[in-house]
Design a protein around this motif. Structure first.
Motif, short mmCIF file in Angstrom:
data_model
loop_
_atom_site.label_atom_id
_atom_site.label_comp_id
_atom_site.label_asym_id
_atom_site.label_seq_id
_atom_site.Cartn_x
_atom_site.Cartn_y
_atom_site.Cartn_z
N LEU A 230 -8.64 -16.14 -9.97
CA LEU A 230 -7.82 -14.93 -9.90
C LEU A 230 -7.07 -14.88 -8.58
N VAL A 231 -5.77 -14.61 -8.65
CA VAL A 231 -4.98 -14.38 -7.45
C VAL A 231 -4.51 -12.93 -7.47
N LEU A 232 -4.78 -12.23 -6.37
CA LEU A 232 -4.41 -10.82 -6.27
C LEU A 232 -3.19 -10.68 -5.37
N ASP A 233 -2.21 -9.95 -5.85
CA ASP A 233 -1.04 -9.64 -5.03
C ASP A 233 -1.25 -8.21 -4.53
N VAL A 234 -1.71 -8.10 -3.30
CA VAL A 234 -2.02 -6.78 -2.74
C VAL A 234 -0.84 -6.35 -1.88
N LYS A 235 -0.19 -5.29 -2.32
CA LYS A 235 1.05 -4.88 -1.65
C LYS A 235 0.79 -3.81 -0.59
N PHE A 236 1.59 -3.87 0.46
CA PHE A 236 1.54 -2.84 1.50
C PHE A 236 2.98 -2.42 1.77
N GLY A 237 3.16 -1.29 2.43
CA GLY A 237 4.53 -0.82 2.73
C GLY A 237 4.80 0.48 1.99
N ASN A 238 5.96 1.07 2.27
CA ASN A 238 6.20 2.43 1.77
C ASN A 238 6.22 2.55 0.24
N GLY A 239 6.51 1.45 -0.47
CA GLY A 239 6.56 1.53 -1.94
C GLY A 239 5.26 1.12 -2.59
N ALA A 240 4.23 0.83 -1.78
CA ALA A 240 2.96 0.34 -2.33
C ALA A 240 1.98 1.48 -2.48
N PHE A 241 1.03 1.25 -3.34
CA PHE A 241 -0.06 2.18 -3.59
C PHE A 241 -0.84 2.42 -2.28
N MET A 242 -0.99 1.37 -1.49
CA MET A 242 -1.68 1.47 -0.20
C MET A 242 -0.64 1.10 0.86
N SER A 243 -0.08 2.08 1.54
CA SER A 243 1.08 1.78 2.37
C SER A 243 0.74 1.06 3.68
N GLU A 244 -0.39 1.41 4.30
CA GLU A 244 -0.72 0.80 5.60
C GLU A 244 -1.25 -0.63 5.44
N PHE A 245 -0.71 -1.55 6.25
CA PHE A 245 -1.12 -2.95 6.16
C PHE A 245 -2.64 -3.11 6.32
N GLU A 246 -3.21 -2.45 7.34
CA GLU A 246 -4.63 -2.65 7.62
C GLU A 246 -5.52 -2.19 6.46
N ARG A 247 -5.14 -1.09 5.82
CA ARG A 247 -5.91 -0.59 4.66
C ARG A 247 -5.76 -1.55 3.48
N ALA A 248 -4.53 -2.05 3.29
CA ALA A 248 -4.29 -2.99 2.19
C ALA A 248 -5.11 -4.26 2.41
N LYS A 249 -5.19 -4.67 3.69
CA LYS A 249 -5.96 -5.88 4.02
C LYS A 249 -7.46 -5.66 3.77
N GLU A 250 -7.90 -4.46 4.13
CA GLU A 250 -9.32 -4.13 3.90
C GLU A 250 -9.61 -4.20 2.39
N LEU A 251 -8.70 -3.61 1.59
CA LEU A 251 -8.86 -3.66 0.13
C LEU A 251 -8.86 -5.11 -0.35
N ALA A 252 -7.92 -5.91 0.16
CA ALA A 252 -7.81 -7.31 -0.27
C ALA A 252 -9.11 -8.06 0.03
N ASN A 253 -9.68 -7.82 1.22
CA ASN A 253 -10.94 -8.49 1.57
C ASN A 253 -12.06 -8.11 0.61
N VAL A 254 -12.13 -6.82 0.27
CA VAL A 254 -13.20 -6.38 -0.64
C VAL A 254 -12.99 -6.98 -2.03
#
Ligand code: URA
Length: 430
Positions: free
Chosen positions: A202-226
């Motif tokens: 499985l490859v996950l495309d975890v988006k960050f930025g103003n148009g993403a579900f999780m806008s902050e990079f650090e939060r998106a990264k935390e989600l990606a790690n989990v």
């Protein structure tokens, strides 16, 4: 005689409320008892809020994911002669990547099962985009899906209600109790559906930025790690690619226009950002499936990915040569001065496309496949006063005002482009 329940929901809520850890047995029971209606919505609301405030340790998140997988059926791809590999995106504006990606990866002999959803809010749903194609149908039986995977390699269809039913119930509850944004709950929700689907990688495309579900990079990264950890712990080779969603992806935002743009990519053209994300995700999917050193872009140029697309669309009743719907009304927005397009924010463009009818506000609303926005330029382009910047399309011109309101302040012409960072920010390999 009624069965004796092994736990009491109130005790479990108090454990989590006070910052304690729940055992696998407790979590398994809670999810099962909630799914069968024994644990009440108000009790589960308290539990999700306790999880939101207190968090969960890794083992709890894995146990929660497993419990949600166990709440429903699991697909079995083990009978296929092909290796399966899957992709999931957390969603973004103009995110049509599944459309070129699934046939591209299938053109290398892999099986790509894409169980997708319809869009709600400003990010579009993959099924809505495909449903712009005359005749195409999303509802396939498991037998049809397996047959198509064997023959064509790629399938995009509606996720049946049998997969992780606990997640569906829990997600609806989170939505109305302010508990959507908890990482343990998001991660277990996403991964329960993916694990129930039974892919080997499985490859996950975890988006960050103003148009993403999780806008902050650090939060998106935390989600990606989990997400990556849950997948790898469950024996599914998993990676995440963190991609930038500050600017809409590609030039098309909508449904039919996104299909057109995807076909351009499959024909070896298309916008550079869509090609880059498609090829990057495809490379990771192939690598996880054991194919390294492959020139992925070659199959966009030599027509093989296009052949897969045509077979995939036809197999689901769609006509790959049919004209796609075109809106009856359009509104062109032009540059008010000479300069450089300094930014175009994804969120306002997503909201505007949604207001034009490309997305739905309520689950039961239809989408207007022809509605959307076509950008004529992207940030960094030099424009002269009067040049077209973007065009809005709708079937009812009364929709233009509210779409333009959403776009007010959402883009700018200045002296130079604002750096929004790299498109592919980081890869998490676990
Ligand atoms: N997508 C999901 O499937 N679940 C969430 O909780 C959030 C996004």
């Amino acid at each position: 005689m009624t069965a004796i329940e092994p736990f009491d929901a109130v005790d479990l809520i108090k454990i989590k409320r006070d910052g304690g850890e729940l055992s696998a047995a407790q979590i398994g029971w809670l999810v099962d008892a909630y799914t069968r209606g024994y644990v009440a919505d108000e009790q589960m609301s308290a539990m999700t809020m306790a999880i939101f405030l207190r968090g969960m340790v890794s083992t709890e998140i894995n146990d929660l994911t497993a419990a949600m997988v166990n709440s429903g059926e699991r697909l079995d791809f083990s009978g296929l002669s092909k290796v399966t590999t899957d992709k999931h995106s957390t969603g973004g504006v103009g995110d049509k990547i599944t459309l070129p990606l699934a046939p591209l990866v299938a053109s290398f002999g892999l099986a790509v099962p894409q169980l997708s959803g319809r869009g709600l809010g400003h990010t579009g749903g993959t099924l809505d985009k495909f449903e712009s194609i005359p005749g195409w149908r999303a509802d396939l039986s498991n037998a049809e899906m397996l047959a198509q995977l064997e023959k064509v390699g790629a399938v995009v269809c509606a996720a049946g209600s049998g997969l992780a039913p606990a997640d569906r119930k829990l997600y609806a509850l989170r939505d109305i109790t302010g508990t959507v944004e908890a990482i343990p709950l998001i991660a277990s929700s996403i991964m329960s559906k993916k694990l129930a689907e039974g892919t080997s990688s499985l490859v996950l495309d975890v988006k960050f930025g103003n148009g993403a579900f999780m806008s902050e990079f650090e939060r998106a990264k935390e989600l990606a790690n989990v997400l990556v950890r849950i997948g790898n712990d469950a024996g599914v080779a998993t990676r995440a690619v963190l991609t930038n969603m500050n600017t809409p992806l590609g030039l098309a935002i909508g449904n039919a226009n996104e299909v057109r743009e995807s076909v351009e990519v499959l024909a070896g053209g298309g916008p550079a950002d869509v090609v880059e994300v498609t090829v990057t995700l495809a490379e990771h999917m192939l690598e996880l499936a054991g194919m390294t050193g492959v020139d992925v872009g070659a199959n966009l140029d030599n027509g093989k990915a296009m052949d897969s697309w045509r077979s995939m669309v036809s197999a689901q009743g769609g006509d790959p040569d049919a004209a796609l719907p075109v809106a009856s009304e359009s509104h062109v927005v032009t540059a008010t001065r000479d300069g450089v397009v300094s930014r175009m924010d994804a969120l306002p463009f997503g909201i505007a496309a949604w207001r034009l009818g490309a997305g739905r506000a309520r689950k039961e609303d239809p989408v207007i496949h022809a509605a959307g926005i076509d950008l004529a330029v992207k940030p960094g382009a030099t424009v002269k006063k009067g040049d077209v910047v973007f065009t809005l399309s709708a079937n009812d011109s009364a929709r233009f005002d509210r779409a333009l309101e959403a776009l007010d302040g959402g883009w700018e012409i200045g002296e130079s482009v604002i750096d929004r960072g790299p498109l592919i920010a980081e890869v998490i390999t676990g």
